[in-house]
Write an enzyme that holds these catalytic residues in place. Sequence first.
Site, mmCIF file in Angstrom:
data_model
loop_
_atom_site.group_PDB
_atom_site.id
_atom_site.type_symbol
_atom_site.label_atom_id
_atom_site.label_comp_id
_atom_site.label_asym_id
_atom_site.label_seq_id
_atom_site.Cartn_x
_atom_site.Cartn_y
_atom_site.Cartn_z
ATOM 1 N N MET A 40 0.872 -1.187 0.000
ATOM 2 C CA MET A 40 0.000 0.000 0.000
ATOM 3 C C MET A 40 0.902 1.226 0.000
ATOM 4 S SD MET A 40 -3.186 -0.729 2.592
ATOM 5 C CE MET A 40 -2.265 -1.621 3.831
ATOM 6 N N CYS A 85 -2.911 -1.123 -10.259
ATOM 7 C CA CYS A 85 -3.103 0.225 -9.695
ATOM 8 C C CYS A 85 -4.156 0.995 -10.497
ATOM 9 C CB CYS A 85 -1.786 0.993 -9.675
ATOM 10 S SG CYS A 85 -1.980 2.636 -8.986
ATOM 11 N N LYS A 106 0.534 -8.867 -9.612
ATOM 12 C CA LYS A 106 -0.692 -8.547 -8.866
ATOM 13 C C LYS A 106 -1.617 -7.774 -9.797
ATOM 14 C CE LYS A 106 -2.043 -6.433 -4.426
ATOM 15 N NZ LYS A 106 -2.624 -5.130 -4.764
ATOM 16 N N ASP A 157 -10.940 -7.459 0.776
ATOM 17 C CA ASP A 157 -11.923 -7.533 1.860
ATOM 18 C C ASP A 157 -11.600 -8.538 2.953
ATOM 19 O OD1 ASP A 157 -13.255 -5.587 0.539
ATOM 20 O OD2 ASP A 157 -14.957 -6.822 -0.095
ATOM 21 N N ARG A 170 -6.141 -3.100 3.487
ATOM 22 C CA ARG A 170 -6.737 -2.107 4.390
ATOM 23 C C ARG A 170 -7.039 -2.657 5.781
ATOM 24 N NH1 ARG A 170 -11.504 -0.711 0.689
ATOM 25 N NH2 ARG A 170 -11.184 -2.948 0.402
HETATM 26 C C1 LIG Z 1 -3.864 3.500 0.190
HETATM 27 C C2 LIG Z 1 -3.663 2.295 -0.682
HETATM 28 C C3 LIG Z 1 -2.483 2.157 -1.395
HETATM 29 C C4 LIG Z 1 -2.280 1.046 -2.215
HETATM 30 N N1 LIG Z 1 -1.097 0.902 -2.875
HETATM 31 C C5 LIG Z 1 -0.871 -0.218 -3.614
HETATM 32 C C6 LIG Z 1 0.397 -0.454 -4.232
HETATM 33 O O1 LIG Z 1 1.355 0.322 -4.100
HETATM 34 N N2 LIG Z 1 0.520 -1.584 -4.992
HETATM 35 C C7 LIG Z 1 -0.500 -2.489 -5.134
HETATM 36 O O2 LIG Z 1 -0.342 -3.508 -5.815
HETATM 37 N N3 LIG Z 1 -1.696 -2.294 -4.540
HETATM 38 C C8 LIG Z 1 -1.891 -1.208 -3.782
HETATM 39 N N4 LIG Z 1 -3.081 -1.055 -3.138
HETATM 40 C C9 LIG Z 1 -4.106 -2.110 -3.252
HETATM 41 C C10 LIG Z 1 -4.002 -3.134 -2.132
HETATM 42 O O3 LIG Z 1 -2.763 -3.802 -2.152
HETATM 43 C C11 LIG Z 1 -5.139 -4.187 -2.247
HETATM 44 O O4 LIG Z 1 -5.035 -4.825 -3.486
HETATM 45 C C12 LIG Z 1 -6.532 -3.573 -2.136
HETATM 46 O O5 LIG Z 1 -6.588 -2.591 -1.128
HETATM 47 C C13 LIG Z 1 -7.580 -4.650 -1.866
HETATM 48 O O6 LIG Z 1 -7.309 -5.325 -0.659
HETATM 49 P P1 LIG Z 1 -8.125 -4.990 0.717
HETATM 50 O O7 LIG Z 1 -9.580 -5.153 0.408
HETATM 51 O O8 LIG Z 1 -7.569 -6.011 1.705
HETATM 52 O O9 LIG Z 1 -7.814 -3.579 1.077
HETATM 53 C C14 LIG Z 1 -3.301 0.057 -2.327
HETATM 54 C C15 LIG Z 1 -4.479 0.201 -1.601
HETATM 55 C C16 LIG Z 1 -4.671 1.288 -0.770
HETATM 56 C C17 LIG Z 1 -5.961 1.416 -0.003
#
Ligand SMILES: Cc1cc2nc3c(=O)[nH]c(=O)nc-3n(C[C@H](O)[C@H](O)[C@H](O)COP(=O)(O)O)c2cc1C
Length: 317
Positions: free
Chosen positions: A19, A102, A141, A204, A227
């Site tokens: 993230m 992204c 990813k 999620d 998150r």
């Molecule tokens: C603030 C933020 C920054 C993120 N930065 C990246 C990143 O640098 N590279 C990436 O592959 N995904 C990034 N993501 C996506 C997360 O890795 C993840 O795929 C996405 O939040 C879904 O997972 P979750 O539901 O557990 O949050 C980011 C997500 C958030 C909220």
Amino acid sequence: MNIIQRIFGKEFPVILAPMAGITDEVFRLLCKQQGADGLVTEMVSAKALYYKNKNTGPILAYQESEHPIGVQIFGSDPELMGQMAGVLCQRGFDFIDINMGCPVPKIVNNKEGSALMLQPELAGRIVREVCRCVSVPVTVKFRKGFDEEHVNAVEFARIIEENGAAAITVHGRTRSQYYSGKADWEIIRRVRENVSIPVIGNGDIFHAQDVLRMREETGCHGVMVARGAKGNPWIFREISCALAGKEIPARPSDQEVIDMLLAHAALNVEKKGEKMGIREMRKHTAWYTSGMRGSAKLRKAVNQVETFDQLKGLFMR
Ligand SMILES: Cc1cc2nc3c(=O)[nH]c(=O)nc-3n(C[C@H](O)[C@H](O)[C@H](O)COP(=O)(O)O)c2cc1C
């Protein structure tokens, strides 16, 4: 033993997802201490690496205790991606992860990140070239698709596999959804059924039980938590207990939360200096304390905080 087990030394690893602006060295260490089996840096641009942009330095910094750790790179030029992945490889990362998910306009407009899901042939060439240039496993990813009209995670996964990726992470949302709505775990299952390489499920996971459910519903080979870890490194200890069939520990007490937050702040100050270290703690503090009594007032107060002592002072009674 599959490649996931070889990298992470675990049958079913629970990995802290990358993230940007959050999963820096300090936060990764805290998650590792709580039981994260794997870590990934924030994403770094191949172009920025090429031009030796000074912002890339802190993104690439990590400690020996962070292994196994991957570095995440993004870009759209296969040759440059390969060349820069080769450079990253020399820094001792355990795997190279390519970002094809992204959703940010600045990235997508450059045809990078999730825009690559609309160009599977180019995405395949990037994977092939990166694999050719490095000696560690390459993972990718990506998302469910670009939008509801272009849900192509299964076909995309096959192309990524054919071009040499060792494993993939699937986030069950389209680019158009960003982070809204519910992640589609069904697409993760479909991808898993259609490739031979391991599939890491993402999207999620906010509670330990979500991991058990995702594993059951998708058959994934590991998970990435994003998150759900914000202000909550304890999620890893809870997940590890759930996976071991043990009782899930009680949520941390307010005092435990404050202790973690201050430990986070102290490390941040050590790494980044007081000004930047404490400014960054403003957002983390809001996450750590959400749901705590008086958190709304605290959130306001923390935005004025400039020093470690002022931050600590907010929690003195
Ligand atoms: C603030 C933020 C920054 C993120 N930065 C990246 C990143 O640098 N590279 C990436 O592959 N995904 C990034 N993501 C996506 C997360 O890795 C993840 O795929 C996405 O939040 C879904 O997972 P979750 O539901 O557990 O949050 C980011 C997500 C958030 C909220």
